[in-house]
Write a protein that holds these residues in place. Structure first.
Motif, PDB file in Angstrom:
ATOM      1  N   ASP A 191     -40.535   7.050   4.895  1.00 47.85           N
ATOM      2  CA  ASP A 191     -40.339   5.779   5.584  1.00 47.85           C
ATOM      3  C   ASP A 191     -40.187   4.645   4.572  1.00 47.85           C
ATOM      4  N   ALA A 192     -41.037   4.638   3.551  1.00 46.12           N
ATOM      5  CA  ALA A 192     -40.957   3.595   2.526  1.00 46.12           C
ATOM      6  C   ALA A 192     -39.594   3.615   1.835  1.00 46.12           C
ATOM      7  N   ALA A 193     -39.106   4.817   1.516  1.00 46.72           N
ATOM      8  CA  ALA A 193     -37.799   4.938   0.865  1.00 46.72           C
ATOM      9  C   ALA A 193     -36.682   4.428   1.770  1.00 46.72           C
ATOM     10  N   GLY A 194     -36.764   4.756   3.066  1.00 44.39           N
ATOM     11  CA  GLY A 194     -35.768   4.268   4.016  1.00 44.39           C
ATOM     12  C   GLY A 194     -35.794   2.755   4.147  1.00 44.39           C
ATOM     13  N   MET A 195     -36.986   2.176   4.056  1.00 46.14           N
ATOM     14  CA  MET A 195     -37.110   0.721   4.161  1.00 46.14           C
ATOM     15  C   MET A 195     -36.519   0.020   2.947  1.00 46.14           C
ATOM     16  N   VAL A 196     -36.745   0.570   1.759  1.00 43.27           N
ATOM     17  CA  VAL A 196     -36.157  -0.009   0.550  1.00 43.27           C
ATOM     18  C   VAL A 196     -34.629   0.102   0.608  1.00 43.27           C
ATOM     19  N   GLU A 197     -34.144   1.244   1.057  1.00 40.12           N
ATOM     20  CA  GLU A 197     -32.695   1.437   1.187  1.00 40.12           C
ATOM     21  C   GLU A 197     -32.101   0.424   2.162  1.00 40.12           C
ATOM     22  N   LYS A 198     -32.804   0.191   3.280  1.00 38.50           N
ATOM     23  CA  LYS A 198     -32.315  -0.778   4.271  1.00 38.50           C
ATOM     24  C   LYS A 198     -32.318  -2.186   3.693  1.00 38.50           C
ATOM     25  N   LEU A 199     -33.345  -2.530   2.922  1.00 34.54           N
ATOM     26  CA  LEU A 199     -33.415  -3.848   2.298  1.00 34.54           C
ATOM     27  C   LEU A 199     -32.175  -4.109   1.455  1.00 34.54           C
ATOM     28  N   VAL A 259     -41.376  -5.016  -3.768  1.00 31.84           N
ATOM     29  CA  VAL A 259     -42.600  -4.226  -3.712  1.00 31.84           C
ATOM     30  C   VAL A 259     -42.703  -3.554  -2.348  1.00 31.84           C
ATOM     31  N   VAL A 260     -43.409  -2.444  -2.338  1.00 33.81           N
ATOM     32  CA  VAL A 260     -43.806  -1.760  -1.109  1.00 33.81           C
ATOM     33  C   VAL A 260     -45.322  -1.845  -1.021  1.00 33.81           C
ATOM     34  N   THR A 261     -45.846  -2.278   0.120  1.00 30.39           N
ATOM     35  CA  THR A 261     -47.292  -2.213   0.335  1.00 30.39           C
ATOM     36  C   THR A 261     -47.587  -0.916   1.080  1.00 30.39           C
ATOM     37  N   PHE A 262     -48.555  -0.165   0.586  1.00 29.98           N
ATOM     38  CA  PHE A 262     -48.757   1.224   1.022  1.00 29.98           C
ATOM     39  C   PHE A 262     -50.253   1.485   1.117  1.00 29.98           C
ATOM     40  N   ASP A 263     -50.704   2.105   2.218  1.00 30.14           N
ATOM     41  CA  ASP A 263     -52.130   2.382   2.410  1.00 30.14           C
ATOM     42  C   ASP A 263     -52.589   3.558   1.550  1.00 30.14           C
ATOM     43  N   ALA A 264     -53.859   3.512   1.152  1.00 31.21           N
ATOM     44  CA  ALA A 264     -54.424   4.540   0.273  1.00 31.21           C
ATOM     45  C   ALA A 264     -54.936   5.752   1.014  1.00 31.21           C
ATOM     46  N   ASP A 265     -55.023   5.686   2.348  1.00 34.48           N
ATOM     47  CA  ASP A 265     -55.712   6.742   3.101  1.00 34.48           C
ATOM     48  C   ASP A 265     -54.798   7.845   3.609  1.00 34.48           C
ATOM     49  N   GLY A 266     -53.512   7.806   3.244  1.00 35.93           N
ATOM     50  CA  GLY A 266     -52.604   8.873   3.649  1.00 35.93           C
ATOM     51  C   GLY A 266     -51.915   8.660   4.977  1.00 35.93           C
ATOM     52  N   GLN A 267     -52.084   7.483   5.602  1.00 33.72           N
ATOM     53  CA  GLN A 267     -51.447   7.232   6.900  1.00 33.72           C
ATOM     54  C   GLN A 267     -49.942   7.023   6.798  1.00 33.72           C
ATOM     55  N   HIS A 268     -49.486   6.454   5.695  1.00 32.55           N
ATOM     56  CA  HIS A 268     -48.074   6.103   5.558  1.00 32.55           C
ATOM     57  C   HIS A 268     -47.256   7.255   4.980  1.00 32.55           C
TER      58      HIS A 268
END
Length: 221
Positions: free
Chosen positions: A95-103, A82-91
């Motif tokens: 970056d999330a895609a790069g983190m999943v790829e690194k995992l 899972v990715v935890t992601f903020d609702a307010d547009g800060q993230h």
């Protein structure tokens, strides 16, 4: 790559949640928004953008919303992380895609975002002091030497999720989550993230006093 679920806790985010969900789903089709007792049309707009929406009948706090999202994601036998992601547009979705790829590339159990690994994120002095203090507190009390203990952008593998249960319903959940992850003795890494502080996200953000209250709450816990 497996099946990634993006978990977005939301509370009265009707002004932006449709756009946030639409942007996330261009990369991650599986999105669950946990509506934490919103009084606006957040749930409606999130569904229209293609997210699954799970609703709390009353406001319980972001920690409770994340745990609800974890439970929902675990109900999918094909979910791998899972990715935890903020609702307010800060993230940033990149970056999330790069983190999943690194995992996956490094066979990790968790990847934690950090706004202090590069100079893209502009943080004012008072907030920087609070975040650095929280990171120091985390290093002292857990096995995780993080540079940014309160970054809400994280990737957690299914085995980690199966061993996590958040009890801090409100904002102290961030430090509790790090504490729980650190206790699992897993393979983890940080990843540089760009946090965008818009006028909207800053208006919804925590005050310095609230940050101090989080530390006090954690110490007494």
């Amino acid at each position: 790559m497996g099946r990634t679920w993006v978990i977005i806790p939301m509370y009265n985010e009707g002004a932006v949640i449709g756009e946030v969900v639409a942007e996330v789903r261009r990369t991650f089709p599986y999105v669950v928004c946990v509506d934490d007792g919103s009084s606006d049309r957040s749930a409606e707009f999130a569904r229209a953008a293609g997210a699954v929406v799970v609703e709390h009948p009353i406001n319980l706090g972001q920690g409770a919303s994340l745990q609800t999202g974890f439970d929902y994601a675990l109900s999918d036998p094909a979910m791998t992380e899972v990715v935890t992601f903020d609702a307010d547009g800060q993230h940033q979705v990149a970056d999330a895609a790069g983190m999943v790829e690194k995992l996956h590339a490094n066979n990790l159990d968790a990847v934690i975002g950090s706004r202090f690994l590069d100079d893209r994120t502009k943080v004012n002095r008072s907030k920087r002091i609070v975040l650095r203090t929280a990171a120091w507190y985390t290093r002292v009390t857990t096995n995780m030497a993080l540079t940014d203990a309160h970054n809400g952008l994280r990737v957690l593998s299914r085995p980690v999720l199966e061993n996590i249960h958040i009890t801090q319903n409100r904002m102290a959940h961030a430090s509790e989550l790090v504490d729980l992850i650190g206790g699992l003795k897993i393979q983890w890494s940080e990843y540089p993230t760009h946090i965008v502080y818009t006028d909207y996200s800053k208006a919804k953000g925590q005050s310095l006093l609230n940050s101090v209250n989080i530390l006090v709450e954690l110490i007494f816990r």
